[in-house]
Design an enzyme around this catalytic site. Structure first.
Site, PDB file in Angstrom:
ATOM      1  CE  LYS A   1      11.599  38.638 -26.885  1.00 12.56           C
ATOM      2  NZ  LYS A   1      12.338  37.250 -26.333  1.00 12.56           N
TER       3      LYS A   1
ATOM      4  CG  ASN B   1      13.027  40.665 -23.352  1.00 13.33           C
ATOM      5  OD1 ASN B   1      13.016  40.076 -23.858  1.00 13.33           O
ATOM      6  ND2 ASN B   1      14.355  39.991 -23.651  1.00 13.33           N
TER       7      ASN B   1
ATOM      8  CE1 TYR C   1      24.523  36.935  20.350  1.00 13.53           C
ATOM      9  CE2 TYR C   1      25.869  35.594  21.530  1.00 13.53           C
ATOM     10  CZ  TYR C   1      25.578  36.436  20.442  1.00 13.53           C
ATOM     11  OH  TYR C   1      26.414  36.276  18.912  1.00 13.53           O
TER      12      TYR C   1
ATOM     13  CD  GLU D   1      11.093  38.377 -17.434  1.00 18.47           C
ATOM     14  OE1 GLU D   1      11.979  38.381 -17.691  1.00 18.47           O
ATOM     15  OE2 GLU D   1      10.884  38.963 -19.075  1.00 18.47           O
TER      16      GLU D   1
ATOM     17  CE  LYS E   1      24.781  41.251  14.697  1.00 12.83           C
ATOM     18  NZ  LYS E   1      23.936  39.865  14.436  1.00 12.83           N
TER      19      LYS E   1
ATOM     20  CB  SER F   1      17.577  39.863 -26.635  1.00 16.21           C
ATOM     21  OG  SER F   1      17.675  37.985 -27.909  1.00 16.21           O
TER      22      SER F   1
ATOM     23  CB  THR G   1     -12.368  36.436 -11.927  1.00 18.72           C
ATOM     24  OG1 THR G   1     -13.525  35.987 -12.919  1.00 18.72           O
ATOM     25  CG2 THR G   1     -12.943  38.223 -11.405  1.00 18.72           C
ATOM     26  CG  HIS G   2     -11.364  31.912 -12.453  1.00 22.39           C
ATOM     27  ND1 HIS G   2     -11.017  31.407 -11.827  1.00 22.39           N
ATOM     28  CD2 HIS G   2     -12.696  32.683 -12.146  1.00 22.39           C
ATOM     29  CE1 HIS G   2     -12.227  31.099 -11.054  1.00 22.39           C
ATOM     30  NE2 HIS G   2     -13.028  32.599 -11.327  1.00 22.39           N
TER      31      HIS G   2
ATOM     32  CB  SER H   1      29.925  38.461  12.435  1.00 27.70           C
ATOM     33  OG  SER H   1      30.827  39.644  13.994  1.00 27.70           O
TER      34      SER H   1
ATOM     35  CG  ASN I   1      26.307  38.445  24.699  1.00 27.65           C
ATOM     36  OD1 ASN I   1      26.833  38.333  23.654  1.00 27.65           O
ATOM     37  ND2 ASN I   1      25.998  38.168  25.535  1.00 27.65           N
TER      38      ASN I   1
HETATM   39  N1  ARG Z   1      29.035  39.144  15.873  1.00 29.11           N
HETATM   40  C1  ARG Z   1      27.816  38.858  17.697  1.00 29.11           C
HETATM   41  C2  ARG Z   1      26.869  38.499  16.871  1.00 29.11           C
HETATM   42  O1  ARG Z   1      26.830  39.318  15.562  1.00 29.11           O
HETATM   43  C3  ARG Z   1      28.134  39.937  18.589  1.00 29.11           C
HETATM   44  C4  ARG Z   1      28.136  39.401  19.750  1.00 29.11           C
HETATM   45  C5  ARG Z   1      28.851  38.298  20.155  1.00 29.11           C
HETATM   46  N2  ARG Z   1      28.475  37.815  21.699  1.00 29.11           N
HETATM   47  C6  ARG Z   1      29.358  36.774  22.006  1.00 29.11           C
HETATM   48  N3  ARG Z   1      28.667  36.367  23.577  1.00 29.11           N
HETATM   49  N4  ARG Z   1      30.557  36.298  21.471  1.00 29.11           N
HETATM   50  O2  ARG Z   1      25.487  38.431  18.040  1.00 29.11           O
END
Ligand code: ARG
Length: 473
Positions: free
Chosen positions: A283, A285, A317, A290, A325, A277, A155-156, A23, A110
C-alpha cells in the site's frame, strides 16, 4: 490566582470559576500584539500629555524588554494570570512599580482584546494570502506544462468531453484566486482600530485615536465605540472564507484520491507525500489528501460555532466573545497547514499523460463532436443527437470507439459521414477546436495562462509593511 480586579470583592474567586473564566492558555498566542498595542497606546498617552515623557519612555522601554524576553525564552508566560493582558501589566508593575500602574490609563480590556485579536488576525490574513499565492504559482506551473495533456472531462463522474490537464487545473486556479480576493476584501474591511473604544463608551481622556491607528498601520479608528468592542464580523467573514478554501481543497483532494487510485492511475503522489499500511506491504496511501478533506469539517464547525455564539449577544462586550479565539486560531492554523502541504503534494506529483489520454480516447468523449460534424453538414442538431446515440450503441456492442469504425460502417448509420469525420472526432481536434476564451483549446488556454501570469506578477498593497519597526525600535 492573579487578577487585575478585586477591590469590590470580599471573597476569593472559586478555584473552578477562576479556571473556567481564564483565557491565558490560549490568548497568550497574541502576546506580541498585546505588547505592541500597549506601546502604541502609551506613546499616544505621552504625546497627549496624559503621561510625562519620562513615564512614557520608561514604560515603552520596559515593554520592549518584556517582549524580547518572552521571545527569547527568558521570561515564561505564567498561567497563574487570568489572561495575557494581566500577565503583561503585572510584569510591568513588578519592574516599574507605580509608573507601571499607569499603563492601563484610558483603556479597557474590552478594546484591548478587540485590538489584539484584530492585529493577530490581520497578520494571519496576509500569511494565508501568501500561501494561496504560492499554491497558485504551483498550479500555474502545471498548467504551462500540460496545455496538450489530454484527459477526460467528467460530469456525474461519467466521461463527458475531452479537456486538458491545464484546463482542469485552471478551474482550481480560478477558485483559489477568488479565495485570495476574499482575503484582500476582508483585510480592507477589518483594518480599522478599535483601541480607544474603552469598555464601551470611549473615555474622558483626550486620546488621539487617529494616532494609535496610524502607529499600527490601520486605515483609521473604528467610528462607534460600542461596535468597536463588540464587532466580530471580520472573524465570521474570515471563517466563511476559510471554509470556502477548505471546500475547494477538499474537492481537489477528492480528485487527487480518485486520480491516484489503482483503477485510474492518472497521477502518482510522491513517496514523500504518501503513507504506508502497517499490515499490507503493497500500500501507498493518499493520507494527506484524505486528511485535508477530513479537516474541512472542523473549519466549517468553527464558522457555525462563532455565528451561534454571536447571535444572541446584546451590545456591547459580553464574555461569550472570549469563545472567538480558540476556534479561530484552530481554523487559521488548519488552513495554513493544509495549504502548505497541498502545494508540496501537487508540486511533487507525477502525471501519467498516457493513462489520461487513453482514458479520454475510450468512453465516447468525442460523441458531441461527432454530432456537431453532422450539424455542420446540414443535419438538425436534435436529429444528429439521435443518430450519434445509435452510433454509440453500435460501438458499445462491437466493443470499439467511433474512430475505429470504417467509413462504410459509419455511412450505414448516416450517409452524411465522409472521410474527414476521422479528423473531426480525433482527440486533438475535439480539444483544439474549443477556442472560446475559458475553453481548453491550446490557443485559448495560452491566453488565459498569460493573464494569470500578469495577475501573479502584481501584489495588492497591504500598506502595513513598516508599522512594527516603528513600535519596537
Ligand atoms: N479574555 C477576554 C476576552 O477574550 C478579554 C476581555 C475581558 N474583558 C472583560 N470585561 N472581562 O474576551
Amino acid at each position: 490566582m492573579a487578577q487585575l480586579w478585586g477591590g469590590r470583592f470580599t471573597k476569593e474567586t472559586d478555584e473552578l470559576v477562576y479556571r473556567f473564566n481564564a483565557s491565558i492558555s490560549f490568548d497568550k498566542k497574541f502576546y506580541r500584539q498585546d505588547m505592541e498595542g500597549s506601546i502604541a497606546h502609551v506613546k499616544m498617552l505621552g504625546k497627549q500629555g496624559i503621561l510625562t515623557e519620562a513615564e512614557t519612555q520608561e514604560i515603552v522601554t520596559a515593554l520592549r524588554e518584556i517582549l524580547k524576553e518572552v521571545e527569547d525564552g527568558t521570561l515564561e508566560i505564567s498561567h497563574e494570570y487570568e489572561d495575557i493582558h494581566s500577565f503583561v501589566e503585572a510584569t510591568l508593575i513588578d519592574r516599574l512599580g507605580d509608573t507601571g500602574k499607569k499603563l492601563h490609563t484610558g483603556r479597557s480590556r474590552n478594546d484591548q482584546v478587540a485590538l489584539d485579536m484584530r492585529l493577530y488576525t490581520r497578520q494571519e490574513v496576509l500569511e494565508i494570502d501568501g500561501l494561496l499565492k504560492e499554491f497558485l504559482q504551483v498550479m500555474l506551473g502545471v498548467m504551462e506544462e500540460h496545455v496538450d495533456t489530454f484527459m477526460p472531462g467528467f460530469t456525474h463522474l461519467q466521461k463527458a468531453q475531452p479537456v486538458t490537464l491545464a484546463h482542469h487545473f485552471g478551474a482550481y486556479f480560478e477558485m483559489f484566486k477568488r479565495d485570495r480576493q476574499r482575503m484582500e476584501d476582508i483585510y480592507r474591511r477589518m483594518n480599522y482600530c478599535p483601541l480607544g473604544s474603552g469598555a464601551l463608551a470611549g473615555t474622558t481622556y483626550d486620546l488621539d485615536r487617529y494616532s494609535t491607528a496610524a502607529q499600527m498601520g490601520f486605515d483609521g479608528p473604528t467610528l462607534n465605540s460600542m461596535d468597536g468592542v463588540s464587532d466580530r464580523d471580520y472573524l465570521i467573514e474570515l471563517l466563511s472564507a476559510l471554509s470556502t478554501i477548505m471546500m475547494h481543497l477538499s474537492r481537489f483532494s477528492e480528485e487527487v484520491i480518485i486520480w491516484n487510485s489503482n483503477e485510474y492511475q492518472f497521477v502518482e503522489i510522491d513517496d514523500a507525500y504518501s503513507t504506508g499500511s502497517s499490515i499490507m506491504p503493497q500500500k501507498k496511501n493518499p493520507d494527506i489528501a484524505e486528511l485535508v478533506r477530513g479537516k474541512t469539517g472542523r473549519v466549517y464547525g468553527a464558522l457555525m460555532s462563532l455565528l451561534t455564539t454571536m447571535k444572541g449577544i446584546p451590545l456591547a462586550y459580553n464574555k461569550d466573545m472570549q469563545e472567538d479565539k480558540e476556534l479561530t486560531f484552530d481554523a487559521m492554523d488548519t488552513v495554513k497547514g493544509c495549504l502548505a502541504l497541498f502545494s508540496g503534494m501537487v508540486a511533487t506529483m507525477k502525471f501519467h499523460k498516457g493513462r489520461m489520454e487513453a482514458s479520454a480516447k475510450n468512453g465516447f468523449t468525442n460523441a458531441t463532436d461527432a454530432a456537431d460534424y453532422l450539424v455542420n453538414h446540414g443535419v438538425p442538431f436534435r436529429d444528429a443527437h439521435g443518430i450519434i446515440g445509435k452510433l454509440v450503441l453500435h460501438c458499445i456492442e462491437k466493443g470499439v470507439s467511433i474512430d475505429e469504425l470504417s467509413l462504410e460502417d459509419l455511412q450505414k448509420i448516416s450517409p452524411v459521414f465522409d472521410k474527414d469525420i476521422f479528423d473531426a472526432v480525433s482527440l486533438e481536434t475535439c480539444v483544439e477546436k474549443r477556442l472560446t476564451i475559458g475553453a481548453p483549446g491550446q490557443k485559448a488556454m495560452k491566453q488565459v495562462i498569460a493573464l494569470h501570469k500578469e495577475y501573479l506578477a502584481q501584489d495588492w498593497k497591504s500598506g502595513i509593511s513598516d508599522w512594527e519597526a516603528g513600535l519596537l525600535s
